[in-house]
Structures are given as structure tokens and as C-alpha cells.
Design an enzyme around this catalytic site. Structure first.
Site, PDB file in Angstrom:
ATOM      1  N   ASN A 221       0.830  -1.201   0.000  1.00 54.83           N
ATOM      2  CA  ASN A 221       0.000   0.000   0.000  1.00 54.83           C
ATOM      3  C   ASN A 221       0.862   1.247   0.000  1.00 54.83           C
ATOM      4  O   ASN A 221       1.971   1.261   0.523  1.00 54.83           O
ATOM      5  CB  ASN A 221      -0.970  -0.003   1.188  1.00 54.83           C
ATOM      6  CG  ASN A 221      -0.383   0.650   2.431  1.00 54.83           C
ATOM      7  OD1 ASN A 221      -0.450   1.868   2.590  1.00 54.83           O
ATOM      8  ND2 ASN A 221       0.224  -0.158   3.296  1.00 54.83           N
ATOM      9  N   ARG A 222       0.298   2.277  -0.643  1.00 56.73           N
ATOM     10  CA  ARG A 222       0.909   3.614  -0.590  1.00 56.73           C
ATOM     11  C   ARG A 222      -0.220   4.609  -0.321  1.00 56.73           C
ATOM     12  O   ARG A 222      -0.427   5.558  -1.075  1.00 56.73           O
ATOM     13  CB  ARG A 222       1.671   3.937  -1.874  1.00 56.73           C
ATOM     14  CG  ARG A 222       0.934   3.659  -3.161  1.00 56.73           C
ATOM     15  CD  ARG A 222       1.688   4.209  -4.372  1.00 56.73           C
ATOM     16  NE  ARG A 222       1.001   3.960  -5.616  1.00 56.73           N
ATOM     17  CZ  ARG A 222       1.193   2.892  -6.394  1.00 56.73           C
ATOM     18  NH1 ARG A 222       2.060   1.952  -6.032  1.00 56.73           N
ATOM     19  NH2 ARG A 222       0.509   2.764  -7.519  1.00 56.73           N
TER      20      ARG A 222
ATOM     21  N   PHE B 107      -1.820   8.141   4.316  1.00 57.79           N
ATOM     22  CA  PHE B 107      -2.692   8.685   5.374  1.00 57.79           C
ATOM     23  C   PHE B 107      -3.945   9.398   4.862  1.00 57.79           C
ATOM     24  O   PHE B 107      -4.184  10.569   5.207  1.00 57.79           O
ATOM     25  CB  PHE B 107      -1.939   9.689   6.269  1.00 57.79           C
ATOM     26  CG  PHE B 107      -0.861   9.106   7.133  1.00 57.79           C
ATOM     27  CD1 PHE B 107      -0.779   7.751   7.401  1.00 57.79           C
ATOM     28  CD2 PHE B 107       0.070   9.960   7.729  1.00 57.79           C
ATOM     29  CE1 PHE B 107       0.237   7.244   8.218  1.00 57.79           C
ATOM     30  CE2 PHE B 107       1.080   9.458   8.553  1.00 57.79           C
ATOM     31  CZ  PHE B 107       1.159   8.096   8.785  1.00 57.79           C
TER      32      PHE B 107
ATOM     33  N   SER C 157       5.322   4.999   8.903  1.00 59.02           N
ATOM     34  CA  SER C 157       4.664   4.720   7.629  1.00 59.02           C
ATOM     35  C   SER C 157       5.562   5.209   6.503  1.00 59.02           C
ATOM     36  O   SER C 157       6.103   6.316   6.575  1.00 59.02           O
ATOM     37  CB  SER C 157       3.295   5.401   7.569  1.00 59.02           C
ATOM     38  OG  SER C 157       2.431   4.782   8.479  1.00 59.02           O
TER      39      SER C 157
ATOM     40  N   ASN D 164       4.858   6.052   3.441  1.00 59.55           N
ATOM     41  CA  ASN D 164       4.231   6.759   2.326  1.00 59.55           C
ATOM     42  C   ASN D 164       4.010   8.248   2.559  1.00 59.55           C
ATOM     43  O   ASN D 164       3.350   8.902   1.765  1.00 59.55           O
ATOM     44  CB  ASN D 164       2.897   6.088   1.979  1.00 59.55           C
ATOM     45  CG  ASN D 164       3.092   4.611   1.674  1.00 59.55           C
ATOM     46  OD1 ASN D 164       3.888   4.263   0.817  1.00 59.55           O
ATOM     47  ND2 ASN D 164       2.406   3.754   2.415  1.00 59.55           N
ATOM     48  N   THR D 165       4.507   8.773   3.664  1.00 61.74           N
ATOM     49  CA  THR D 165       4.454  10.214   3.912  1.00 61.74           C
ATOM     50  C   THR D 165       5.896  10.712   3.905  1.00 61.74           C
ATOM     51  O   THR D 165       6.674  10.340   4.787  1.00 61.74           O
ATOM     52  CB  THR D 165       3.765  10.518   5.263  1.00 61.74           C
ATOM     53  OG1 THR D 165       2.410  10.100   5.184  1.00 61.74           O
ATOM     54  CG2 THR D 165       3.815  11.998   5.603  1.00 61.74           C
TER      55      THR D 165
ATOM     56  N   LYS E  20       5.486   3.521  17.237  1.00 54.57           N
ATOM     57  CA  LYS E  20       5.448   2.440  16.238  1.00 54.57           C
ATOM     58  C   LYS E  20       6.595   2.616  15.264  1.00 54.57           C
ATOM     59  O   LYS E  20       6.771   3.688  14.681  1.00 54.57           O
ATOM     60  CB  LYS E  20       4.112   2.470  15.501  1.00 54.57           C
ATOM     61  CG  LYS E  20       3.974   1.351  14.478  1.00 54.57           C
ATOM     62  CD  LYS E  20       2.547   1.195  14.039  1.00 54.57           C
ATOM     63  CE  LYS E  20       2.381   0.122  12.995  1.00 54.57           C
ATOM     64  NZ  LYS E  20       0.979  -0.027  12.585  1.00 54.57           N
TER      65      LYS E  20
ATOM     66  N   ASN F  14       5.779  -1.627  11.464  1.00 52.22           N
ATOM     67  CA  ASN F  14       4.976  -1.129  10.347  1.00 52.22           C
ATOM     68  C   ASN F  14       5.337  -1.923   9.068  1.00 52.22           C
ATOM     69  O   ASN F  14       6.016  -2.941   9.155  1.00 52.22           O
ATOM     70  CB  ASN F  14       5.252   0.372  10.170  1.00 52.22           C
ATOM     71  CG  ASN F  14       4.027   1.128   9.692  1.00 52.22           C
ATOM     72  OD1 ASN F  14       3.393   0.722   8.725  1.00 52.22           O
ATOM     73  ND2 ASN F  14       3.686   2.215  10.355  1.00 52.22           N
TER      74      ASN F  14
END
Ligand SMILES: Cc1cc2nc3c(=O)[nH]c(=O)nc-3n(C[C@H](O)[C@H](O)[C@H](O)COP(=O)(O)O)c2cc1C
Length: 357
Positions: free
Chosen positions: A125-126, A129, A193, A195-196, A235, A264
Site C-alpha cells: 500500500n501507498r 494517510f 509509515s 508513504n508520507t 510504532k 509497520n
């Protein structure tokens, strides 16, 4: 006890769900749970409990000053806007972590941004958020302010808006904490995460010490007002090397963090078979199992005496749940395993834990 019929029913529906784009199937699943959660007199919740949950007092776990009815949790990202926290509790999860919630609503990355890798029992996944923002999450959580079914523990996973510069990230984490802390039992600083842009830089020792100290100070301030202490967890990413993990542990000690969640999703691409394996984003599910377990073992060995560790990453079924608890995790969380195994995930894992006692 989880009904074998209900569990098998997901097996029948899954091929159809898997024929839809991953995010559409995800939305449908969430909508079904939200609908059940809204049925009058708690009938839907009672039905979900009856069909899927395993309740047994011997499963209860104490961690960071909280009591969990069982150690099997829902990982962040599956219920980002707190659409169905009570339904997830009713199907038997002992902890439900909603979010990542950003302070202001934001759309996330362009679709498609979630991909199944069925031959690998994995997802990429990308998402970036997507979040309805803290006010929406607050509205969704308000009806459950007195607690979730089965005594499940609600956690909020905090993140920053994409438009907020990394140097000002603390402001965003505190804003979401301020908006939601009275409705949650623990909070998570998500700095992992992939993707940010820039988010994972917050895992460096100086950045994380500063960020976590700010959130902890805020928690201490509201603690006296609320008369309740909200444990703060961090996390982390599976892609940190040992010096990187040591940095996170050092910062967690310095800032007075209560626990860690490992891990993650990963940017690494071990050998994969599915066509979607070339998609950019974070990989989760079975291919993450070994690395997440390695990180868990390292953290338990180096910090476990002072920092409880929650395991996540490649926990695909009852055997993984048991193995991660045996490796020293206080609790476990799953996302991809829930997609592949269905709503019986927590009930089945809990039944297996009861059976081995
Ligand atoms: C589609 C998707 C979205 C996710 N979103 C978030 C998120 O918003 N915040 C977060 O902390 N973790 C998020 N995660 C990571 C999961 O919580 C979990 O740490 C990771 O997927 C590893 O566990 P798994 O192998 O059981 O999926 C997401 C994972 C997936 C697959």
C-alpha cells in the site's frame, strides 16, 4: 466461541471480494461492520460477538497499566476514521487501534494505492494517510466513550498531515492527541509509515526524543485534569538497522515512552511471486513475518524489561499469534492476516490460545 460456519462463510465470499479492487473491497467490509454496529439495541454487535468472538477470562493481559480482554489486536490503518471500532471489538479483538488520524482531513495519495499479492499472502500500500481528520474521528468515537464491547481497549494512532513540514510535526501529533485523548485508552506516535515523505526521519534519536517528549508532556498535562494516564507508544519501521533500533529505544527511554509497536510495513522486497509486487509502497503480510520477528526479538532482548513490545507484521493466523507471544510480545496486532482470513481472525486465534493452555 467462534462459529466454524461463520468462519467458512468468509471463505465463500472472499473470491468475490478479491475480484474487486482492494480498496473497494476494504470499503465494503468496513461498511458492513458499520451497519452491524448501528443496528438498534446492540443487536448487530451481539450477533457479531456470537458468530466470531472467543471470550475466555484466562486470555486477559495487563500491559502498560491497561487490562486487555485478550492479546489479539487490530493494527492501525484498517479503520482509519474509526468507522467501526465497536464491531471490531465485537468480533473478538482485544485492542482496536484506529487511525492513523491526521489533525486536518486530507485525501491521501492517488488511487489505486492498495494492492493484493495473493500468491504471497501479502499487500502493498501507498495510502499516504487518507484521513477524515480528528473531528470526524471524534464524532465516530463519541458513542463508544464509555467503552467497547467485551472490554476491548481503544487506541488512537497519531500522524501528521502531508503538508506539515517535518520540523513542525510535533504540532500535528499534539493536535490529534488533544482532539481524541479523552476517548482513547492509549495513543501511538506513528513515525514509521513509508508513504508520507520525511516521516521516517522522525525515527532518528534527536527527532524522536523531541517529538515523543512533547507528546508525553502533553499527556502529563491532561493526566492531572482527567485523572487518567494514557500510555504513549511508538510504532517503528522494520527497515531500521541495529543502530537505528538502538536510537529508537534510546529516545523512548529518554522521553518516557510506555511501549513500542514493531513493526509497520517494509520498503524491502524479498522474493515475491505476485504481479503486484513491483508496486511502490509498504509491503505487509507473510513476507514481513521473518523481519518483524527479528526486530521483535532484538527489542525484547535489549529493552523488553523496561519497554513492553507489541508485535505486528506478518501475523497471519493462530500459529503466528502464539509464536510472537512466545518471542516476548505482550500483545499482537494484525492487518493483512485479517484481510486474508476474515472476521474470524481474532476469535480463531483466541480459541487456539485457550486450547494450548
Ligand atoms: C493498507 C494498509 C494501511 C495501513 N495504514 C496504516 C496507518 O495508517 N498507520 C499505521 O500505523 N500503520 C498502518 N498500516 C500498517 C499496519 O498497521 C501494520 O503495522 C503492517 O501492515 C504490518 O502488519 P500486517 O503484516 O499484519 O499487515 C497499514 C497497513 C496496510 C496494509
Amino acid at each position: 466461541m467462534a462459529s466454524p460456519f461463520a468462519v467458512a462463510a468468509y471463505g465463500a465470499v472472499r473470491p468475490w471480494l478479491f475480484s474487486l479492487p482492494a480498496e473497494d473491497a476494504h470499503r465494503l467490509g468496513l461498511q458492513a461492520l458499520r451497519l452491524a454496529q448501528r443496528l438498534p439495541l446492540g443487536l448487530g454487535l451481539a450477533m457479531l460477538d456470537r458468530l466470531f468472538a472467543t471470550r475466555d477470562p484466562s486470555l486477559a493481559v495487563e500491559a502498560f497499566g491497561l487490562r486487555f480482554p485478550n492479546p489479539v489486536g487490530l493494527a492501525a490503518g484498517l479503520d482509519k476514521d474509526a468507522d467501526a471500532p465497536a464491531a471490531f471489538a465485537a468480533i473478538g479483538f482485544g485492542m482496536v487501534e484506529v487511525g492513523t488520524v491526521t489533525p486536518r482531513a486530507q485525501p491521501g495519495n492517488a488511487k489505486p494505492r492498495m494492492f493484493r499479492l495473493p500468491e504471497d499472502d501479502a499487500l502493498v500500500n501507498r495510502m499516504g494517510f487518507p484521513s477524515g481528520g480528528a473531528t470526524l474521528a471524534r464524532n465516530h468515537l463519541w458513542p463508544w466513550r464509555h467503552g467497547l464491547p467485551g472490554g476491548a481497549v481503544l487506541g488512537i494512532n497519531l500522524g501528521k498531515n502531508a503538508a506539515t513540514p517535518v520540523e513542525e510535526a510535533a504540532r500535528d501529533y499534539v493536535a490529534t492527541f488533544d482532539a481524541l485523548h479523552d476517548l482513547a485508552r492509549y495513543a501511538v506516535i506513528n513515525v514509521s509509515s513509508p508513504n508520507t515523505p520525511g516521516l521516517r526521519a522522525l525515527q532518528s534519536r534527536d527527532n524522536l526524543t523531541r517529538l515523543a517528549s512533547t507528546v508525553v508532556a502533553r499527556r502529563d498535562l491532561v493526566r492531572s485534569r482527567m485523572g487518567r494516564r494514557i500510555p504513549i507508544l511508538v510504532k517503528l519501521a522494520p527497515d531500521l538497522d541495529e543502530p537505528g533500533l538502538a536510537d529508537v529505544v534510546g529516545a523512548a527511554f529518554d522521553a518516557g515512552i510506555d511501549g513500542l509497536i514493531a513493526t509497520n510495513t517494509t520498503l524491502a522486497r524479498p522474493a515475491l511471486r505476485s504481479t503486484n509486487s513491483h508496486e511502490t509502497g509498504g509491503l505487509s503480510g507473510a513476507p514481513l513475518r521473518d523481519r518483524a520477528t527479528q526486530v521483535l526479538r532484538w527489542l525484547v532482548r535489549e529493552a523488553g524489561a523496561r519497554l513492553p513490545v507489541v508485535a505486528a507484521g506478518g501475523i497471519m493466523g493462530p500459529d503466528d499469534v502464539a509464536a510472537r507471544l512466545d518471542a516476548g510480545a505482550v500483545l499482537v496486532q494484525a492487518y493483512t492476516g485479517v484481510v486474508y482470513r476474515g472476521p474470524g481472525f481474532a476469535g480463531e486465534a483466541c480459541a487456539a490460545l485457550v486450547a494450548r493452555r
